[in-house]
Scaffold this motif. Structure first.
Motif, PDB file in Angstrom:
ATOM      1  N   THR A   1      21.471  66.609  45.558  1.00 52.09           N
ATOM      2  CA  THR A   1      21.499  67.002  46.964  1.00 52.09           C
ATOM      3  C   THR A   1      21.001  68.160  47.341  1.00 52.09           C
ATOM      4  O   THR A   1      20.587  68.792  46.536  1.00 52.09           O
ATOM      5  CB  THR A   1      23.125  66.757  47.343  1.00 52.09           C
ATOM      6  N   ARG A   2      21.043  68.228  48.565  1.00 52.83           N
ATOM      7  CA  ARG A   2      20.593  69.607  49.291  1.00 52.83           C
ATOM      8  C   ARG A   2      21.825  70.691  48.911  1.00 52.83           C
ATOM      9  O   ARG A   2      22.825  70.351  48.363  1.00 52.83           O
ATOM     10  CB  ARG A   2      20.718  69.780  50.633  1.00 52.83           C
ATOM     11  N   HIS A   3      21.457  71.924  48.784  1.00 53.91           N
ATOM     12  CA  HIS A   3      22.263  73.029  48.347  1.00 53.91           C
ATOM     13  C   HIS A   3      23.143  73.257  49.637  1.00 53.91           C
ATOM     14  O   HIS A   3      23.113  74.365  50.246  1.00 53.91           O
ATOM     15  CB  HIS A   3      21.306  74.351  47.922  1.00 53.91           C
ATOM     16  N   THR A   4      24.095  72.536  49.638  1.00 56.73           N
ATOM     17  CA  THR A   4      24.934  72.535  50.865  1.00 56.73           C
ATOM     18  C   THR A   4      26.356  72.070  50.167  1.00 56.73           C
ATOM     19  O   THR A   4      26.523  71.506  49.181  1.00 56.73           O
ATOM     20  CB  THR A   4      24.894  71.846  51.858  1.00 56.73           C
ATOM     21  N   ALA A   5      27.417  72.646  50.818  1.00 58.09           N
ATOM     22  CA  ALA A   5      28.917  71.980  50.291  1.00 58.09           C
ATOM     23  C   ALA A   5      28.908  70.706  50.775  1.00 58.09           C
ATOM     24  O   ALA A   5      28.801  70.203  51.954  1.00 58.09           O
ATOM     25  CB  ALA A   5      30.040  72.801  51.081  1.00 58.09           C
ATOM     26  N   ASN A   6      29.012  69.643  49.891  1.00 60.96           N
ATOM     27  CA  ASN A   6      29.089  68.384  50.295  1.00 60.96           C
ATOM     28  C   ASN A   6      30.250  67.467  49.300  1.00 60.96           C
ATOM     29  O   ASN A   6      30.451  67.877  48.170  1.00 60.96           O
ATOM     30  CB  ASN A   6      27.757  67.540  50.217  1.00 60.96           C
ATOM     31  N   ALA A   7      30.727  66.268  49.762  1.00 58.49           N
ATOM     32  CA  ALA A   7      31.467  65.502  49.201  1.00 58.49           C
ATOM     33  C   ALA A   7      30.949  65.032  47.464  1.00 58.49           C
ATOM     34  O   ALA A   7      31.775  64.961  46.788  1.00 58.49           O
ATOM     35  CB  ALA A   7      31.984  64.292  49.908  1.00 58.49           C
ATOM     36  N   LEU A   8      29.521  64.827  47.624  1.00 60.62           N
ATOM     37  CA  LEU A   8      29.135  64.242  46.300  1.00 60.62           C
ATOM     38  C   LEU A   8      29.115  65.335  45.165  1.00 60.62           C
ATOM     39  O   LEU A   8      29.429  64.993  44.016  1.00 60.62           O
ATOM     40  CB  LEU A   8      27.733  63.922  46.492  1.00 60.62           C
ATOM     41  N   ARG A   9      28.802  66.476  45.551  1.00 56.08           N
ATOM     42  CA  ARG A   9      28.821  67.468  44.670  1.00 56.08           C
ATOM     43  C   ARG A   9      30.390  67.811  43.963  1.00 56.08           C
ATOM     44  O   ARG A   9      30.465  68.105  43.040  1.00 56.08           O
ATOM     45  CB  ARG A   9      28.432  68.857  45.261  1.00 56.08           C
ATOM     46  N   ALA A  10      31.291  67.726  44.817  1.00 60.66           N
ATOM     47  CA  ALA A  10      32.650  67.798  44.570  1.00 60.66           C
ATOM     48  C   ALA A  10      33.107  66.609  43.500  1.00 60.66           C
ATOM     49  O   ALA A  10      34.170  66.963  42.712  1.00 60.66           O
ATOM     50  CB  ALA A  10      33.636  67.721  45.513  1.00 60.66           C
ATOM     51  N   HIS A  11      32.386  65.550  43.212  1.00 65.82           N
ATOM     52  CA  HIS A  11      32.798  64.687  42.363  1.00 65.82           C
ATOM     53  C   HIS A  11      31.793  64.594  41.140  1.00 65.82           C
ATOM     54  O   HIS A  11      32.117  63.645  40.233  1.00 65.82           O
ATOM     55  CB  HIS A  11      32.845  63.122  43.000  1.00 65.82           C
ATOM     56  N   ALA A  12      30.843  65.492  41.095  1.00 64.94           N
ATOM     57  CA  ALA A  12      29.814  65.490  39.959  1.00 64.94           C
ATOM     58  C   ALA A  12      30.031  66.381  38.829  1.00 64.94           C
ATOM     59  O   ALA A  12      30.841  67.513  38.943  1.00 64.94           O
ATOM     60  CB  ALA A  12      28.396  65.857  40.603  1.00 64.94           C
ATOM     61  N   ASP A  13      29.736  66.104  37.732  1.00 65.10           N
ATOM     62  CA  ASP A  13      29.838  66.832  36.389  1.00 65.10           C
ATOM     63  C   ASP A  13      28.726  68.102  36.461  1.00 65.10           C
ATOM     64  O   ASP A  13      28.977  69.064  35.800  1.00 65.10           O
ATOM     65  CB  ASP A  13      29.837  66.142  35.118  1.00 65.10           C
TER      66      ASP A  13
END
Length: 280
Positions: A211-223
């Motif tokens: 993703t882009r370098h932003t706070a987002n929902a997908l990053r929160a669920h990634a290892d």
């Protein structure tokens, strides 16, 4: 490391106040030497401590250290405080082409700073260890996802591309713990992909977000997360920068996988096979 590249690369993850400080510095780098931390705070209508904390968050001892670093960059590279990008003598040059090339170069540099070699090595290791790799993207993200899945397949990795996340849960529900899910989403806010990530992890699989370098929902669920920095005032240009920076990032992962001689030989055999078919 150029200080303005560092600021621009980290801007997407900053708070509202931090972005105000960052934007002021990016727009007025050549004037920063005339500003004390208090004067900068007054100009922005914020507290002096916010300026100090901003500097420390970037890895500097304090605001004077940040200002000195930017001042040195200005002295070396001119008022932009960023290294000039060489592109020939400029004779007969298309300004549009040069501007786009420079913008892509900045985006790729910022993205490289956000993804240290250790992270790319970790992803390469996860890809090689995975029993099965699911690659998912929607819309324009699907184009990059599909191309990367094909490259993985050419190296002998079991990579399956899905353009529709609704088709994945059936396979994921039967996936074993050795699976890996790569989710491509520029904004990282697609609810269906976040749900898919949660499902996959509940089955013991690992998830990588792109993703882009932003706070987002997908990053929160990634290892593990691959992060892309690509900014431009023109809305039609920004996607071009994102795709260029992301492609460079994926190419670096691919090269790490090619360090395995057996996989590289498999790729060479495939190319020879295709060449022989085309020559017939």
């Amino acid at each position: 490391m150029q200080p303005l590249l560092l600021i621009r690369a980290g801007r997407g993850g900053m708070s509202a106040i931090e972005r105000r400080i960052a934007d002021f510095i990016l727009d007025n780098a050549h004037l920063l030497r005339d500003y004390s931390s208090q004067q900068l705070a007054n100009a922005l209508g914020i507290s002096q401590s916010s300026v100090v904390k901003f500097s420390q968050k970037l890895g500097f001892k304090g605001y004077p250290d940040l200002k000195y670093s930017i001042g040195e960059a200005v002295a070396r590279n001119g008022e932009s405080a960023e290294p000039a990008v060489e592109a020939g003598d400029g004779a007969g040059e298309d300004p549009l082409a040069r501007g786009l090339w420079q913008a892509k170069s900045r985006a790729e540099e910022e993205t490289r700073l956000l993804n240290p070699p250790e992270r790319l090595e970790a992803l390469a290791g996860m890809l090689q260890e995975a029993e099965r790799i699911f690659v998912v993207g929607i819309g324009e993200d699907s184009v990059m996802a599909r191309a990367f899945a094909i490259r993985l397949s050419l190296l002998g990795l079991l990579a399956i591309h899905h353009f529709d996340p609704a088709l994945v849960p059936a396979e994921v529900s039967n996936a074993r713990s050795g699976g890996l899910l790569l989710l491509f989403s520029e904004r990282g806010e697609v609810t269906a992909l976040a749900r898919l990530a949660r499902l996959f992890r509940s089955r013991g699989g690992r998830v990588v977000s792109v993703t882009r370098h932003t706070a987002n929902a997908l990053r929160a669920h990634a290892d593990l997360s691959l992060l892309v920095s690509a900014h431009d005032d023109a809305r039609h240009v920004e996607p071009l920068l994102y795709q260029a920076a992301l492609q460079q990032l994926l190419d670096l992962v691919f090269l790490r996988l090619c360090a395995d001689e057996s996989r590289r030989m498999r790729l060479d055999d495939y190319r020879e096979h295709v060449r022989s078919l085309l020559d017939e």
